[in-house]
Scaffold this active site. Structure first.
Site, PDB file in Angstrom:
ATOM      1  N   HIS A  86     -14.365  93.515  42.758  1.00 27.19           N
ATOM      2  CA  HIS A  86     -14.496  92.873  41.456  1.00 27.19           C
ATOM      3  C   HIS A  86     -14.506  93.947  40.392  1.00 27.19           C
ATOM      4  O   HIS A  86     -15.048  95.044  40.618  1.00 27.19           O
ATOM      5  CB  HIS A  86     -15.801  92.089  41.341  1.00 27.19           C
ATOM      6  CG  HIS A  86     -15.925  90.953  42.309  1.00 27.19           C
ATOM      7  ND1 HIS A  86     -15.079  89.864  42.301  1.00 27.19           N
ATOM      8  CD2 HIS A  86     -16.802  90.738  43.319  1.00 27.19           C
ATOM      9  CE1 HIS A  86     -15.447  89.029  43.260  1.00 27.19           C
ATOM     10  NE2 HIS A  86     -16.484  89.531  43.899  1.00 27.19           N
ATOM     11  N   CYS A 182      -9.778  91.550  51.867  1.00 27.39           N
ATOM     12  CA  CYS A 182      -9.921  90.306  52.627  1.00 27.39           C
ATOM     13  C   CYS A 182      -9.518  90.474  54.091  1.00 27.39           C
ATOM     14  O   CYS A 182      -9.240  89.493  54.784  1.00 27.39           O
ATOM     15  CB  CYS A 182      -9.136  89.166  51.983  1.00 27.39           C
ATOM     16  SG  CYS A 182      -9.568  88.884  50.254  1.00 27.39           S
TER      17      CYS A 182
END
Length: 246
Positions: A86, A182
């Site tokens: 992020h 991911c």
């Protein structure tokens, strides 16, 4: 709004909070407080829209080799999925929503994907889903593999969701170079600005994401069946949610 189409247990309006830049741990604590209030019936469904300072967060399924190898700090979190980044230039959305019975976590993820696909459509970028993987993707072309433009990772506790989605607007994508985002090594990461060839900011995307997310939650934006990107079966399943009944 059709009550039967909503995935929310309540028909009351969602409390939308545009927070701006906020430390990840501070936002995580706020989510927990809002989840407890919603589960106890003392608070409303809430949608947090924000940005984080640069931070890596690792879900429950993150493997050691997927983390930064240079000692960069990582925050281990209670959502499903693996590691992600992020930072500035990335819009983050956290729906704190009590789901209607019967709870269907996968369909909730599909609703969030639909919202972000709609945002990309409105900005002029065609995206879709990849079978076996969550999030929103730009199809492969002659020069580049599939690129993930938006990621989703959630947790459901006491029937209430937390964590949520991220969509790269004009983020510095080099931050992803230190990790296997991911847990997926055979695809890339991209942003709206990179794909559209123009500057697309969080401020540009935020009102579109707010409108589309609320519409998706309440069923005004139905989940489509025609936005799957044709491909061979992926190597990594990319499961990105966690369910806790207690």
């Amino acid at each position: 709004m059709s009550e039967s189409l909503s995935c929310r247990a309540s028909s009351d309006p969602v409390d939308v909070r545009r927070i701006g830049l906020i430390d990840y741990r501070q936002a995580w604590q706020l989510q927990r407080e809002l989840l407890t209030a919603r589960a106890d019936g003392t608070g409303p469904d809430t949608l947090l829209l924000l940005e984080h300072p640069s931070v890596y967060t690792a879900g429950k399924r993150t493997e050691p080799h997927e983390r930064p190898q240079d000692g960069t700090p990582v925050v281990d979190v209670d959502r499903g999925g693996k590691i992600t980044w992020h930072g500035p230039g990335q819009l983050v959305g956290y729906p704190i929503v009590k789901l209607a019975d019967p709870i269907d976590v996968v369909h909730f993820v599909r609703r969030l994907e639909e919202a972000l696909i709609a945002v990309c459509d409105e900005l002029g970028l065609t995206t879709g889903r990849v079978e076996g993987r969550s999030g929103v993707w730009v199809p492969a072309d002659d020069h580049r593999p599939e690129r993930k433009i938006a990621a989703i990772g959630i947790r459901v506790q006491r029937g209430v969701t937390m964590h949520g989605f991220e969509i790269n607007c004009n983020a510095d994508l080099s931050a992803f170079d230190k990790i296997i985002p991911c847990g997926i090594s055979d695809a890339g990461v991209t942003s709206l600005s990179a794909e559209l060839g123009r500057e697309v900011t969080v401020e540009d995307v935020l009102p579109l994401a707010e409108k589309a997310t609320l519409a998706a939650l309440d069923g005004e934006l139905p989940v489509s069946d025609d936005r799957w990107i044709p491909r061979a079966r992926p190597e990594a399943p990319g499961v990105t949610f966690a369910l806790q009944n207690g």
